[in-house]
Design a protein around this motif. Structure first.
Motif, PDB file in Angstrom:
ATOM      1  N   ALA A 114      -5.541  -7.558   5.251  1.00  0.00           N
ATOM      2  CA  ALA A 114      -5.582  -6.208   4.674  1.00  0.00           C
ATOM      3  C   ALA A 114      -5.462  -5.144   5.767  1.00  0.00           C
ATOM      4  O   ALA A 114      -4.738  -4.158   5.597  1.00  0.00           O
ATOM      5  CB  ALA A 114      -6.874  -6.017   3.875  1.00  0.00           C
ATOM      6  N   GLU A 115      -6.164  -5.332   6.874  1.00  0.00           N
ATOM      7  CA  GLU A 115      -6.079  -4.365   7.986  1.00  0.00           C
ATOM      8  C   GLU A 115      -4.670  -4.322   8.569  1.00  0.00           C
ATOM      9  O   GLU A 115      -4.164  -3.253   8.910  1.00  0.00           O
ATOM     10  CB  GLU A 115      -7.096  -4.707   9.071  1.00  0.00           C
ATOM     11  N   LEU A 175       0.822  -1.218   0.000  1.00  0.00           N
ATOM     12  CA  LEU A 175       0.000   0.000   0.000  1.00  0.00           C
ATOM     13  C   LEU A 175       0.853   1.264   0.000  1.00  0.00           C
ATOM     14  O   LEU A 175       0.461   2.281  -0.581  1.00  0.00           O
ATOM     15  CB  LEU A 175      -0.940   0.013   1.206  1.00  0.00           C
ATOM     16  N   LYS A 233      -2.469  -2.400   6.313  1.00  0.00           N
ATOM     17  CA  LYS A 233      -2.787  -0.978   6.492  1.00  0.00           C
ATOM     18  C   LYS A 233      -2.099  -0.422   7.748  1.00  0.00           C
ATOM     19  O   LYS A 233      -1.580   0.697   7.734  1.00  0.00           O
ATOM     20  CB  LYS A 233      -4.305  -0.821   6.587  1.00  0.00           C
ATOM     21  N   VAL A 291      -6.556  -1.130  -0.411  1.00  0.00           N
ATOM     22  CA  VAL A 291      -6.978  -2.011   0.675  1.00  0.00           C
ATOM     23  C   VAL A 291      -8.027  -2.986   0.146  1.00  0.00           C
ATOM     24  O   VAL A 291      -7.994  -4.176   0.473  1.00  0.00           O
ATOM     25  CB  VAL A 291      -7.530  -1.196   1.870  1.00  0.00           C
TER      26      VAL A 291
END
Length: 169
Positions: free
Chosen positions: A74-75, A54, A78, A62
């Motif tokens: 994904a979190e 990212l 992030k 995301v």
């Protein structure tokens, strides 16, 4: 390597295909981070391979990571991603604030973030042997107290923190 880790590695290798880490393909850095977190399981290794997507890959989202790897991974990616800011100190301050609030299952992202820092510090130590004017190691030393305050959780990855503390003391 299980299916999740293999898929994450392939995704990262493709995403970072044109990028370098120093003089090496970017995958080398991702392999280093994945090796550091290997004892923390397959999820940690998958996040390690994806941790810079990212931040460093134009157009990466995301949503794309959620579809390919699920919400938790994904979190976590992030969480590992530096927040935007005008300069490095502002980005690090915002990122540290984000990490300080991480709890529960998402703390695996903090293991990856610490491993990423360790991989970078190890590389900076090697580089400083060849280039005494290397600016990275002093930068990491200066950032270490705030980074540690935000990302360290007792008992989570003490072996990573012990090496970081030793290298940056």
């Amino acid at each position: 390597m299980n299916e999740l880790v293999t898929k994450a590695r392939k995704h990262a290798e493709e995403a970072h295909r044109d990028q370098k880490y120093g003089l090496c393909p970017y995958l080398r850095h991702l392999e280093d981070v994945a090796a550091i977190v290997a004892s923390h399981g397959d999820e940690a290794m998958a996040i390690a391979y994806l941790h810079d997507v990212l931040e460093d890959v134009k157009g990466a989202t995301v949503r794309e990571l959620v579809e390919a790897f699920g919400t938790k991974i994904a979190e976590c990616v992030k969480i590992c991603t530096d927040e935007p800011g005008e300069n490095r100190p502002e980005r690090k301050r915002k990122t540290n604030a984000k990490m300080a609030g991480v709890k529960g299952d998402l703390e695996i992202a903090l293991v990856v973030k610490a491993a990423d820092r360790l991989a970078n510090v190890r590389e900076s130590v090697r580089s400083s042997l060849l280039d005494p004017d290397n600016k990275h190691l002093p930068k990491y030393r200066a950032e270490h107290p705030e980074f540690r305050l935000a990302a360290h959780r007792p008992g989570l990855c003490d072996e990573i923190w012990a090496e970081l503390d030793k290298l940056l003391s």
